[in-house]
Motif scaffolding. Structure first.
Motif, PDB file in Angstrom:
ATOM      1  N   ALA A   1      -8.630  23.145  -6.271  1.00 42.68           N
ATOM      2  CA  ALA A   1      -9.064  21.756  -6.071  1.00 42.68           C
ATOM      3  C   ALA A   1     -10.072  21.689  -4.928  1.00 42.68           C
ATOM      4  N   PHE A   2     -11.014  20.763  -5.064  1.00 42.96           N
ATOM      5  CA  PHE A   2     -12.030  20.525  -4.039  1.00 42.96           C
ATOM      6  C   PHE A   2     -12.161  19.024  -3.833  1.00 42.96           C
ATOM      7  N   ALA A   3     -12.444  18.637  -2.592  1.00 43.64           N
ATOM      8  CA  ALA A   3     -12.615  17.198  -2.326  1.00 43.64           C
ATOM      9  C   ALA A   3     -13.909  16.947  -1.570  1.00 43.64           C
ATOM     10  N   LEU A   4     -14.479  15.759  -1.799  1.00 39.65           N
ATOM     11  CA  LEU A   4     -15.555  15.245  -0.942  1.00 39.65           C
ATOM     12  C   LEU A   4     -14.902  14.240  -0.008  1.00 39.65           C
ATOM     13  N   LYS A   5     -15.425  14.132   1.207  1.00 41.94           N
ATOM     14  CA  LYS A   5     -14.813  13.224   2.173  1.00 41.94           C
ATOM     15  C   LYS A   5     -15.718  12.020   2.463  1.00 41.94           C
ATOM     16  N   ALA A   6     -15.093  10.862   2.600  1.00 43.70           N
ATOM     17  CA  ALA A   6     -15.807   9.673   3.079  1.00 43.70           C
ATOM     18  C   ALA A   6     -15.863   9.740   4.610  1.00 43.70           C
ATOM     19  N   ASP A   7     -16.665   8.888   5.233  1.00 43.90           N
ATOM     20  CA  ASP A   7     -16.778   8.899   6.707  1.00 43.90           C
ATOM     21  C   ASP A   7     -15.434   8.639   7.390  1.00 43.90           C
ATOM     22  N   THR A   8     -14.548   7.940   6.709  1.00 43.90           N
ATOM     23  CA  THR A   8     -13.231   7.647   7.294  1.00 43.90           C
ATOM     24  C   THR A   8     -12.305   8.866   7.240  1.00 43.90           C
TER      25      THR A   8
ATOM     26  N   GLY B   1      -8.035   6.965  -0.312  1.00 43.22           N
ATOM     27  CA  GLY B   1      -8.572   8.171  -0.937  1.00 43.22           C
ATOM     28  C   GLY B   1      -8.433   8.136  -2.443  1.00 43.22           C
ATOM     29  N   ALA B   2      -9.294   8.914  -3.098  1.00 44.36           N
ATOM     30  CA  ALA B   2      -9.350   8.894  -4.568  1.00 44.36           C
ATOM     31  C   ALA B   2      -8.114   9.533  -5.201  1.00 44.36           C
TER      32      ALA B   2
ATOM     33  N   ASP C   1     -15.334  -0.273   2.105  1.00 39.70           N
ATOM     34  CA  ASP C   1     -14.810  -1.197   3.116  1.00 39.70           C
ATOM     35  C   ASP C   1     -13.801  -0.396   3.929  1.00 39.70           C
ATOM     36  N   ILE C   2     -14.117  -0.147   5.206  1.00 39.97           N
ATOM     37  CA  ILE C   2     -13.258   0.758   5.971  1.00 39.97           C
ATOM     38  C   ILE C   2     -11.910   0.121   6.329  1.00 39.97           C
ATOM     39  N   GLU C   3     -11.810  -1.185   6.224  1.00 42.20           N
ATOM     40  CA  GLU C   3     -10.539  -1.870   6.488  1.00 42.20           C
ATOM     41  C   GLU C   3      -9.647  -1.854   5.246  1.00 42.20           C
ATOM     42  N   GLY C   4     -10.281  -1.913   4.078  1.00 40.08           N
ATOM     43  CA  GLY C   4      -9.527  -2.038   2.816  1.00 40.08           C
ATOM     44  C   GLY C   4      -8.666  -0.804   2.546  1.00 40.08           C
ATOM     45  N   ARG C   5      -7.739  -0.974   1.639  1.00 41.30           N
ATOM     46  CA  ARG C   5      -6.768   0.062   1.302  1.00 41.30           C
ATOM     47  C   ARG C   5      -7.409   1.375   0.837  1.00 41.30           C
ATOM     48  N   LEU C   6      -8.505   1.310   0.101  1.00 40.06           N
ATOM     49  CA  LEU C   6      -9.024   2.499  -0.573  1.00 40.06           C
ATOM     50  C   LEU C   6      -9.629   3.545   0.361  1.00 40.06           C
TER      51      LEU C   6
ATOM     52  N   PRO D   1       0.832  -1.219   0.000  1.00 37.52           N
ATOM     53  CA  PRO D   1       0.000   0.000   0.000  1.00 37.52           C
ATOM     54  C   PRO D   1       0.865   1.267   0.000  1.00 37.52           C
ATOM     55  N   HIS D   2       0.275   2.394  -0.440  1.00 35.47           N
ATOM     56  CA  HIS D   2       1.029   3.660  -0.594  1.00 35.47           C
ATOM     57  C   HIS D   2       1.922   3.967   0.617  1.00 35.47           C
TER      58      HIS D   2
END
Ligand SMILES: NC(=O)c1ccc[n+]([C@@H]2O[C@H](COP(=O)([O-])OP(=O)(O)OC[C@H]3O[C@@H](n4cnc5c(N)ncnc54)[C@H](OP(=O)(O)O)[C@@H]3O)[C@@H](O)[C@H]2O)c1
Length: 332
Positions: free
Chosen positions: A200-207, A175-176, A162-167, A76-77
């Motif tokens: 630049a603008f971002a939307l955020k996931a719950d994580t 993150g995207a 999936d909050i455990e997964g890498r993405l 992972p990154h």
């Protein structure tokens, strides 16, 4: 085709490691030699599936094997920095997955290590070596579309949340932007250079990671880039490069596309079709072996400066869009 045969090793046994291994088999000069995993069970399973000769249950054991020539870092990154340094400090050539690091400071340390150890290092920005992308660059250099005025590109897919997964996990650099937004940013930099101005603008996931990011660049050559990426919706994942005399359209899944169209007013559209064996990861692997044949520690096709421009632009976009990560994964 390169001259010498090289012993390849893969660090990490995840999704991309498996796809890369399949493409590596297409290269007669690549010997699928060793795999390293945090788990000996996973290493053995991977080695057996892809017919690698050696399986190691730690990355340290992998790099201690003197027969390993090149390590493909497929973790992972957040691990690219530490894992690449481990390889470089043990004298192994490195092809490191994208993004090359979590930030510019980490990448600068990686270059210092490659220089100090006199070992090859390249970011695995595979699109740079895909025939359709090379054609696109050639067309632009030949003046087929005149001066570039607007680059439009996206990379979107609806990912499983999936909050455990890498993405979506911030501790894994989720993150995207860093995962898929890096491709449209790469395109803009390759064609019009580092931007002089960024919005630049971002939307955020719950994580807390960015689930989508939109970007607008102004380049010094008086061109604009309009780019976006998203993990919350499917998209076209196309690229259009509009110039004063025409447009180049790299068709869907543009980062690995087989089709490029040249569209010029009053003329019939010219279609360029490329037949590529495998998925296309073999081209970057060939570049690594070619550089080693030539005794180089850096590729001139995707150079350290190219990676530096890319990671520093990603840093700037993050600042502008408020994308941040826990301090522990950004540190040196
Ligand atoms: N070039 C491309 O087209 C492309 C496509 C997809 C991904 N990527 C890049 O490749 C990298 C890996 O992506 P992936 O989708 O293959 O990820 P993945 O399926 O989650 O696999 C990552 C692997 O890294 C190892 N790892 C080491 N430390 C880990 C940790 N703390 N947590 C989880 N795994 C850890 C694991 O292997 P072991 O358990 O065997 O140690 C794991 O299987 C990412 O940086 C991504 O950006 C590139």
């Amino acid at each position: 085709m390169t001259n010498n045969k090289y012993n390849w090793a893969i660090l990490g046994t995840g999704k991309i490691a498996s796809i890369f291994a399949s493409d590596l088999k297409l290269l007669p000069n690549a010997n699928l030699y060793a795999v390293g995993s945090r788990s000996i069970g996973l290493a053995k399973e991977f080695a057996s599936k892809h017919v690698f000769q050696k399986a190691y249950g730690s990355y340290e054991e992998l790099v201690a094997d003197p027969a390993v020539d090149i390590v493909y870092v497929a973790s992972p990154h957040v691990k690219h920095y530490g894992n690449s340094l481990l390889c470089l400090n043990n004298g192994k050539a490195v092809l490191c997955e994208k993004p090359v690091a979590m930030n510019e400071q980490q990448f600068r340390m990686m270059i210092d290590s490659a220089k100090k150890n006199k070992v090859f290092f390249m970011e695995a920005l595979w699109t740079r070596f895909i025939p359709s992308f090379i054609k696109c660059k050639e067309l632009i250099e030949e003046g087929a579309i005149g001066d570039i005025k607007l680059i439009e590109s996206d990379f979107c897919f609806k990912a499983i949340y999936d909050i455990e997964g890498r993405l979506f996990n911030p501790l894994l650099g989720g993150g995207a932007l860093l995962d898929i937004g890096i491709y449209p940013v790469f395109l803009a930099l390759q064609l019009s250079g580092k931007p002089i101005s960024i919005k630049a603008f971002a939307l955020k996931a719950d994580t807390g990671v960015d689930s989508a990011c939109s970007m607008l660049f102004k380049h010094s050559d008086n061109a604009l880039s309009v780019l976006f990426c998203s993990l919350i919706n499917d998209g076209q994942t196309e690229a259009f490069i509009h110039g004063t005399e025409g447009t180049i359209h790299i068709k869907s899944m543009w980062h690995m596309s087989s089709v490029v169209d040249l569209i010029r007013e009053g003329e019939e559209t010219v279609h360029f079709q490329f037949i590529k064996p495998g998925i296309g990861y073999q081209y970057e692997a060939t570049e690594v072996m070619k550089c080693l044949d030539e005794g180089k520690i850096e590729s001139s096709i995707f150079s350290w400066q190219n990676s530096l421009d890319l990671i520093s632009t990603l840093d700037a976009i993050r600042k502008e869009a408020g994308i941040s990560y826990p301090k522990e994964i950004e540190k040196l």
